[in-house]
Design an enzyme around this catalytic site. Structure first.
Site, PDB file in Angstrom:
ATOM      1  CB  THR A 137      30.493  33.162  43.839  1.00 41.01           C
ATOM      2  OG1 THR A 137      31.171  32.460  42.767  1.00 41.01           O
ATOM      3  CG2 THR A 137      31.400  33.001  45.136  1.00 41.01           C
ATOM      4  CD  GLU A 138      25.755  32.185  50.270  1.00 43.96           C
ATOM      5  OE1 GLU A 138      25.396  31.006  49.660  1.00 43.96           O
ATOM      6  OE2 GLU A 138      25.262  32.463  51.360  1.00 43.96           O
ATOM      7  CE1 TYR A 196      16.277  27.594  42.381  1.00 38.32           C
ATOM      8  CE2 TYR A 196      16.604  25.863  44.282  1.00 38.32           C
ATOM      9  CZ  TYR A 196      17.141  26.716  43.358  1.00 38.32           C
ATOM     10  OH  TYR A 196      18.347  27.114  43.330  1.00 38.32           O
ATOM     11  CD  GLU A 245      15.578  38.548  49.709  1.00 40.48           C
ATOM     12  OE1 GLU A 245      14.994  37.270  49.750  1.00 40.48           O
ATOM     13  OE2 GLU A 245      16.783  38.668  49.912  1.00 40.48           O
ATOM     14  CG  HIS A 288      19.432  36.578  50.667  1.00 38.43           C
ATOM     15  ND1 HIS A 288      18.423  36.878  49.640  1.00 38.43           N
ATOM     16  CD2 HIS A 288      19.994  35.284  50.590  1.00 38.43           C
ATOM     17  CE1 HIS A 288      18.564  35.698  49.097  1.00 38.43           C
ATOM     18  NE2 HIS A 288      19.227  34.533  49.486  1.00 38.43           N
TER      19      HIS A 288
END
Lengths: 290, 387
Positions: free
Chosen positions: A97-98, A159, A209, A247
């Protein structure tokens, strides 16, 4: 061996009958993941995707021996779902879940410390041990069984890295998306500790990041405690300061958490840093072969 | 989500945190009414999201009505340029007119979530009124921190530690304690990601007043605070970013010439990085998201092409959840009827990549398909130079 999940993992899907849950559970089953049950409150007693549905995680644990959960519950209820899984004794909780509020995660994180449960995510693609168990939303096809452990704060960039590693004839022991939120269940160091003990894993790719200091902390940990080679890439080198890049985690403030600072600390601690996102795979290959 | 100073102060007021008397207006004539209430001297403050307003001429003190009106006239409509606005500056639309307050001492006070300790932290300093980053760099010993564990919440010893460090007297301590308790309550109840008062002032009567106020709210928690979302001021945001947010697209405008459309924040940043590595400049950050629909891709494309600086577009899609054939169809549909001359480089990898590439090939539009990441990035940089 592998870490976190394998062919014997017994997976329960929280938010099983919802759109997201159904879609991804179907793909997980196709991949061969051992999904033993689903949980959707109010739908207990039904069958969905040929698996039993329970009202609570506790019942799924008791009746089907679930030991890994994957959470697709919408953000307003996701923290509650994770707390439920932890209270029911689920060992590994993977939260896809975001958009979970930060203060909800503060509570969840401190509660988890009082349990034996380990949380991965939220806001992450999940965990995959290629050929054995896919617990998440990543495309199974690009993965290949092998000896490179992958830890990443990002989704699609993971990915990209996995794809490069597979195309070069190497593969992954386990790939773990730890998520990009400010507060996450497991950080780089938590996962590095698992890879350190895993005989299958010969090298680790760590994708970070901008924002926070998790990469810097991991770099110092690696120098002191981690014997396997580590290759890293940090995204956000061109991100302007003070802006949120998607993000919640990818925000730089007060001069801390910039890509250049992270890259410097990584290099100072003996970690190989790929120059561009296209060089991640080839850098690992070079290091494994040398 | 950011809000204006006057909105932050309204929230403070709801939590019984003392603020100077005042009101906000867009209208110079209304200034007269407001100063009748707040008296002289008064302070006229530009209301924009950026900091550094004082140095940029956005804050003025007035001793009488004439000065107040001329200050308001100067500030409303001005282009405020500070360190935080960038060279293009911000047009000021509103001013906050406030009563001038006697200042005996200026403190700094803030609450944020400490990512490393994974809990809220109260930050205080006796060096208020200055840029706190500068204080932290030059005099780190003057920055006091108290972490609040979620199990115990805000407790007496937390504020005792701070008041003794700050050197407050008895009367000041009492007022400070009440304010801090309320501020922490606000932080939790409103799901703030930052509350900051700089300066927090102490008056001759030992009153403690929030002379300035800043609140950032956690976007992820807006679902439980409809009243916060109502405070959003879209005039303070880039019009293209506002348009993007309508479609749940994560778009940030930058200054370069290569429009980027990528799925996933990490890959989007990495794509910008590789463009820069090969000598180009990204025009934007654009994450079309995981569950991307054809419509969203279409809108994303429109937004990219409406940026006049864009010389070339680089689409980098790694299909996981998002199917590359859907993205391909969205792009083709977006360009139907548009006669853009801008070259478009497309890299499609992952789920249904063959079907996606076929849609692109059969579209009749002159796309440049390049599935190798560095080659695609190099091509985009080359074309952005118009060579």
């Amino acid at each position: 061996m592998s870490i976190l999940v394998n062919k014997d993992s017994r997976i329960v899907v929280q938010g099983f009958t919802g759109r997201e849950g159904s879609f991804h559970a179907t793909h997980m089953i196709e991949y061969g993941t051992n999904i033993v049950a689903g949980v959707t409150p109010g739908k207990g007693g039904l069958k969905h995707l040929e698996r039993p549905v329970f009202n609570t995680v506790e019942e799924a644990v008791k009746n089907e021996g679930a030991d890994v959960s994957v959470v697709f519950v919408p953000a307003p209820f996701a923290a509650d779902a994770v707390l439920e899984a932890a209270t029911a004794g689920v060992k590994v909780i993977v939260c896809i879940t975001e958009g979970i509020p930060t203060l909800d995660m503060v509570k969840v994180k401190h509660y988890l410390k009082t349990t034996d449960s380990r949380m991965i995510g939220p806001n992450c693609p999940g965990v995959i041990t290629p050929g054995e168990s896919k617990v998440g939303i990543m495309p199974g096809k690009i993965h290949k069984k092998g000896h490179v452990g992958v830890i990443s704060r990002s989704g699609t960039l993971t990915y990209e890295a996995v794809y490069q590693i597979s195309n070069l004839g190497l593969g992954q022991s386990t790939a773990v998306g730890i998520g990009g939120d400010p507060i996450i269940g497991s950080n780089f160091i938590d996962i590095l500790k698992l890879f350190a003990r895993d005989d299958e894993t010969q090298a680790v790719v760590m994708i970070g990041e901008i924002g926070g200091t998790a990469e810097e902390d991991a770099a110092r940990y690696i120098k002191e405690n981690f014997d396997k080679p580590v290759v890293s890439f940090i995204s956000g080198q061109t991100a302007p300061p003070g802006r949120r890049m998607g993000h919640a985690g990818a925000i730089i403030s007060g001069g801390k958490g910039t890509a250049s600072e992270k890259i410097k600390v990584l290099k100072d601690n003996g970690i190989h840093v790929a120059d561009t996102p296209a060089d991640i795979g080839i850098t690992v290959k070079r290091i494994i072969e040398s | 989500m950011k809000v204006h100073e006057y909105q932050a102060k309204q929230v403070f007021k709801n939590y019984n945190i003392p603020i100077p008397e005042g009101a906000v207006t867009e209208n110079i004539d209304e200034v007269t009414k407001i100063v009748e209430l707040v008296g002289f001297p008064c302070v006229i403050k530009a209301q924009v999201y950026a900091g550094g307003r004082g140095k940029a001429g956005g804050v003025k003190i007035a001793k009488n009505l004439k000065e107040a009106k001329s200050a308001a006239k100067e500030i409303i409509g001005m282009k405020l340029i500070s360190k935080q606005t960038g060279p293009e500056g911000r047009r000021v639309r509103k001013v906050l007119v406030e009563q001038g307050v006697e200042i005996k001492k200026e403190l700094y006070l803030a609450i944020i979530v400490d990512r490393e300790k994974e809990m809220p932290v109260i930050i205080a300093s006796p060096e208020g009124g200055m840029e706190i980053e500068e204080v932290a760099a030059k005099n780190p010993e003057l920055i006091y921190k108290v972490h609040i564990h979620p199990v115990i919440g805000f407790s007496g010893f937390h504020f005792r530690k701070l008041v003794f460090q700050l050197g407050l007297n008895k009367g000041q301590q009492k007022n400070f304690a009440r304010l801090l308790k309320n501020l922490f309550k606000l932080f939790l109840e409103m799901d703030a990601s930052l509350v900051e008062i700089n300066p927090l002032i102490i008056t001759g009567n030992d009153e403690v007043i929030a002379l300035d106020g800043k609140i950032d709210f956690d976007n992820n928690a807006l679902f439980r605070h409809s009243n916060i979302a109502d405070m959003r001021d879209i005039y303070e945001e880039d019009p293209l970013e506002v348009e993007a947010s309508k479609y749940d697209l994560n778009y940030i405008k930058l200054d370069g010439t290569i429009g980027c459309m990528v799925n996933g924040a990490g890959l989007a940043m990495a794509t910008m990085d590789i463009i820069k590595y090969y000598g180009g400049e990204p025009a934007n950050f654009l994450d079309v998201g995981g569950g991307t629909s054809e419509d969203r891709v279409k809108e994303a494309f429109k937004i990219l092409l409406s940026d006049s600086k864009v010389k070339t577009v680089f689409v980098n899609i790694f299909g996981g959840i998002v199917r590359t054939d859907l993205v391909a169809r969205g792009i083709v549909n977006a360009l139907k009827g548009s006669n853009t001359k801008i070259p478009i480089i497309i890299r499609l990898v992952g789920t249904n990549e063959e079907a996606g590439r076929k849609i692109i090939r059969d579209s009749g539009v002159n796309f440049i398909v390049e599935n190798n990441l560095p080659d695609a990035a190099k091509k985009a940089v080359e074309l952005s130079r118009g060579t």
